[in-house]
Write an enzyme that holds these catalytic residues in place. Structure first.
Site, PDB file in Angstrom:
ATOM      1  N   ARG A  37       0.814  -1.216   0.000  1.00  0.00           N
ATOM      2  CA  ARG A  37       0.000   0.000   0.000  1.00  0.00           C
ATOM      3  C   ARG A  37       0.848   1.267   0.000  1.00  0.00           C
ATOM      4  O   ARG A  37       0.431   2.285  -0.550  1.00  0.00           O
ATOM      5  CB  ARG A  37      -0.934  -0.008   1.211  1.00  0.00           C
ATOM      6  CG  ARG A  37      -2.082  -0.964   0.991  1.00  0.00           C
ATOM      7  CD  ARG A  37      -3.053  -0.919   2.119  1.00  0.00           C
ATOM      8  NE  ARG A  37      -4.316  -1.523   1.699  1.00  0.00           N
ATOM      9  CZ  ARG A  37      -5.274  -1.907   2.532  1.00  0.00           C
ATOM     10  NH1 ARG A  37      -5.126  -1.737   3.822  1.00  0.00           N
ATOM     11  NH2 ARG A  37      -6.381  -2.426   2.068  1.00  0.00           N
ATOM     12  N   LYS A 198     -18.938 -16.168   2.192  1.00  0.00           N
ATOM     13  CA  LYS A 198     -20.372 -15.897   2.286  1.00  0.00           C
ATOM     14  C   LYS A 198     -20.961 -15.299   1.019  1.00  0.00           C
ATOM     15  O   LYS A 198     -20.400 -14.373   0.439  1.00  0.00           O
ATOM     16  CB  LYS A 198     -20.613 -14.900   3.414  1.00  0.00           C
ATOM     17  CG  LYS A 198     -20.322 -15.446   4.782  1.00  0.00           C
ATOM     18  CD  LYS A 198     -20.797 -14.420   5.767  1.00  0.00           C
ATOM     19  CE  LYS A 198     -20.395 -14.732   7.176  1.00  0.00           C
ATOM     20  NZ  LYS A 198     -20.441 -13.479   7.948  1.00  0.00           N
ATOM     21  N   GLY A 352      -9.484  -8.570  -0.023  1.00  0.00           N
ATOM     22  CA  GLY A 352      -8.368  -8.760   0.903  1.00  0.00           C
ATOM     23  C   GLY A 352      -7.785 -10.165   0.852  1.00  0.00           C
ATOM     24  O   GLY A 352      -6.574 -10.343   0.687  1.00  0.00           O
TER      25      GLY A 352
HETATM   26  P1  ADP Z   1     -12.021 -11.600  -0.061  1.00  0.00           P
HETATM   27  O1  ADP Z   1     -11.389 -11.020   1.174  1.00  0.00           O
HETATM   28  O2  ADP Z   1     -11.007 -11.920  -1.122  1.00  0.00           O
HETATM   29  O3  ADP Z   1     -13.151 -10.755  -0.572  1.00  0.00           O
HETATM   30  P2  ADP Z   1     -13.731 -13.329   1.487  1.00  0.00           P
HETATM   31  O4  ADP Z   1     -13.400 -12.563   2.709  1.00  0.00           O
HETATM   32  O5  ADP Z   1     -15.097 -13.213   0.927  1.00  0.00           O
HETATM   33  O6  ADP Z   1     -12.647 -13.032   0.344  1.00  0.00           O
HETATM   34  O7  ADP Z   1     -13.536 -14.893   1.760  1.00  0.00           O
HETATM   35  C1  ADP Z   1     -12.326 -15.436   2.198  1.00  0.00           C
HETATM   36  C2  ADP Z   1     -12.539 -16.564   3.161  1.00  0.00           C
HETATM   37  O8  ADP Z   1     -13.426 -17.542   2.650  1.00  0.00           O
HETATM   38  C3  ADP Z   1     -11.253 -17.270   3.471  1.00  0.00           C
HETATM   39  O9  ADP Z   1     -10.909 -17.045   4.808  1.00  0.00           O
HETATM   40  C4  ADP Z   1     -11.556 -18.735   3.198  1.00  0.00           C
HETATM   41  O10 ADP Z   1     -11.013 -19.601   4.181  1.00  0.00           O
HETATM   42  C5  ADP Z   1     -13.070 -18.777   3.249  1.00  0.00           C
HETATM   43  N1  ADP Z   1     -13.615 -19.917   2.496  1.00  0.00           N
HETATM   44  C6  ADP Z   1     -13.397 -20.235   1.210  1.00  0.00           C
HETATM   45  N2  ADP Z   1     -14.024 -21.374   0.875  1.00  0.00           N
HETATM   46  C7  ADP Z   1     -14.661 -21.813   1.977  1.00  0.00           C
HETATM   47  C8  ADP Z   1     -15.457 -22.972   2.280  1.00  0.00           C
HETATM   48  N3  ADP Z   1     -15.721 -23.890   1.360  1.00  0.00           N
HETATM   49  N4  ADP Z   1     -15.947 -23.082   3.536  1.00  0.00           N
HETATM   50  C9  ADP Z   1     -15.652 -22.152   4.466  1.00  0.00           C
HETATM   51  N5  ADP Z   1     -14.915 -21.054   4.248  1.00  0.00           N
HETATM   52  C10 ADP Z   1     -14.396 -20.889   3.020  1.00  0.00           C
HETATM   53 MG    MG Z   2     -12.000 -11.096   3.266  1.00  0.00          MG
END
Ligand code: ADP
Ligand code: MG
Length: 395
Positions: A37, A198, A352
């Site tokens: 950053r 989610k 993130g």
């Molecule tokens: P980003 O930060 O890239 O937007 P998110 O915060 O939405 O991504 O999601 C990331 C999290 O989702 C990770 O911590 C990962 O462990 C979790 N995750 C991915 N697949 C699954 C799954 N099948 N069951 C539970 N958690 C999951």
């Molecule tokens: Mg996240």
């Protein structure tokens, strides 16, 4: 396309330029652990000093409770910035008030001063007009380059713009141009890959992407809510019951719009989410009771790799599985590698954890654009207002 005035639309020579940057970086043992950053803010800072401005930097770091807290001091960031930019960066332990004003008045053209963490003052998060006014007293113009904080209406990200002519920094402008450009005029086929835990977090983003992408590849925990919406049983996999109906509507919308929304066909499953979990690969109709799907399976990986390879525009947000743990990292890694390998496509990665995954697998250099703003890029994509951008002067 970007309808706000930028730092290039104003003569900054000799001016005190109050710049909001996003230096909310991870620290380890009193030093900056990841300077991404800080590097991202360098073009604007360099531009300003090259054009003989007096640069006053402000940022937040972490979540202090509205009072000074040494573990969230920006001093380590100042050291890192000095090294990266190759010149002295003065530091003001006071954010606003007499001492800060005096430090600014001692500056000459081309100098940089960093203020202490703006969240050491309770007026930052409450967007207190008095605090914003005192910040404004430190500048002649205001520049917002903190894309990662643009979705928050805080004093240093939005409030201060009421008291100073306000311009976009180069990073903020580029983030917005890139992401909105992708939505409005992508090279096709446009393949979006969405994962993460989610569906509720990403619903607005999926909704927007269905309007403009050709293929939507779904992975991660959110896939199970969609599968339940299609009538499947998913064992103990993560499902958001309240979102099953909306997910059904989303599947219908994708059909109506002619967007190909693809769900995983197989999964890596386990009975526990641990580093030494025993895993098995099953088809999506075969997830047993008390087992969880924690990564996409090998057939899904192959299917997604094929789609990714033929894309001209790729957007990826959200890991395909629990990539933090070795037994469940493969899907995310393979998808990331496939994105990096397609060098005929413009590839954008936001979020993130998705960016953390790119870093974990050393693939950051392989994609066209990595967004520095997790929450802000999601808000932008779903079409929500960004207070830190709205507050800037219109072109
Ligand atoms: P980003 O930060 O890239 O937007 P998110 O915060 O939405 O991504 O999601 C990331 C999290 O989702 C990770 O911590 C990962 O462990 C979790 N995750 C991915 N697949 C699954 C799954 N099948 N069951 C539970 N958690 C999951
Ligand atoms: Mg996240």
């Amino acid at each position: 396309m970007f309808a706000k005035k930028t730092v290039k639309d104003v003569d900054v020579r000799g001016k005190r330029v109050l710049v909001r940057v996003d230096f909310n970086v991870p620290l380890a043992e009193g030093a900056v652990a990841d300077d991404t950053r800080i590097r991202a803010a360098l073009p604007t800072i360099r531009y300003l000093i090259d054009h003989h401005a007096r640069v006053v930097l402000m940022s937040h770091l972490g979540r202090p409770s509205g009072a000074p807290d040494p573990q969230y001091s920006l001093k380590p960031v100042r050291r890192s910035l000095q090294r990266l930019i190759g010149r002295n960066v003065a530091f003001s332990p006071e954010i606003v008030g007499e001492e800060a004003e005096e430090a600014v008045s001692r500056m000459i053209d081309g100098e940089i001063l960093m203020l202490e963490n703006v969240r050491f003052d309770p007026g930052e998060k409450s967007n207190d007009p008095e605090f914003a006014k005192r910040l404004a007293a430190l500048g002649d113009i205001y520049v917002n380059d903190a894309f990662g904080a643009a979705h928050r209406a805080h004093a240093s990200t939005a409030g201060v713009a009421a008291y100073l002519p306000a311009y976009a920094g180069m990073l903020l402008a580029r983030e917005i141009e890139t992401l909105t450009g992708m939505l409005s005029d992508p090279d096709r086929p446009f393949v979006a890959i969405l994962g993460g835990s989610k569906v509720s977090d990403k619903f607005g983003v999926i909704d927007k992407l269905i309007d403009c992408c050709d293929v939507l590849l779904i992975g991660g925990g959110m896939a199970f809510t969609f599968l339940v919406a299609k009538g499947l049983e998913v064992g103990d996999s993560i499902v958001e019951t309240d979102w099953v109906e909306p997910a059904k509507k989303m599947l219908e919308k994708a059909r109506d719009k002619g967007a190909d929304l693809i769900l995983p066909t197989d999964f890596v499953i386990a009975s526990e989410m641990t580093e030494d979990a025993e895993t098995r690969v099953v088809g999506r109709q075969e997830i047993p009771k008390r087992m969880m799907g924690l990564d996409i399976g090998p057939s899904t990986v192959e299917l997604y790799k094929g789609e990714i390879a033929s894309a001209k525009t790729i957007f990826w947000n959200g890991p395909m599985g629990v990539f933090e743990m070795t037994p469940f990292e493969t899907g995310t890694k393979e998808v990331a590698v496939a994105v990096g390998r397609n060098n005929r496509a413009v590839s954008l990665v936001g979020g993130g954890d998705s960016v953390a995954a790119l870093k974990k697998f050393n693939l950051e250099e392989r994609v066209t654009f990595v967004s520095t703003g997790g929450g802000a890029s999601m808000k932008l994509l779903e079409g929500a207002a960004l207070p830190g951008v709205d507050a800037l002067l219109d072109k």
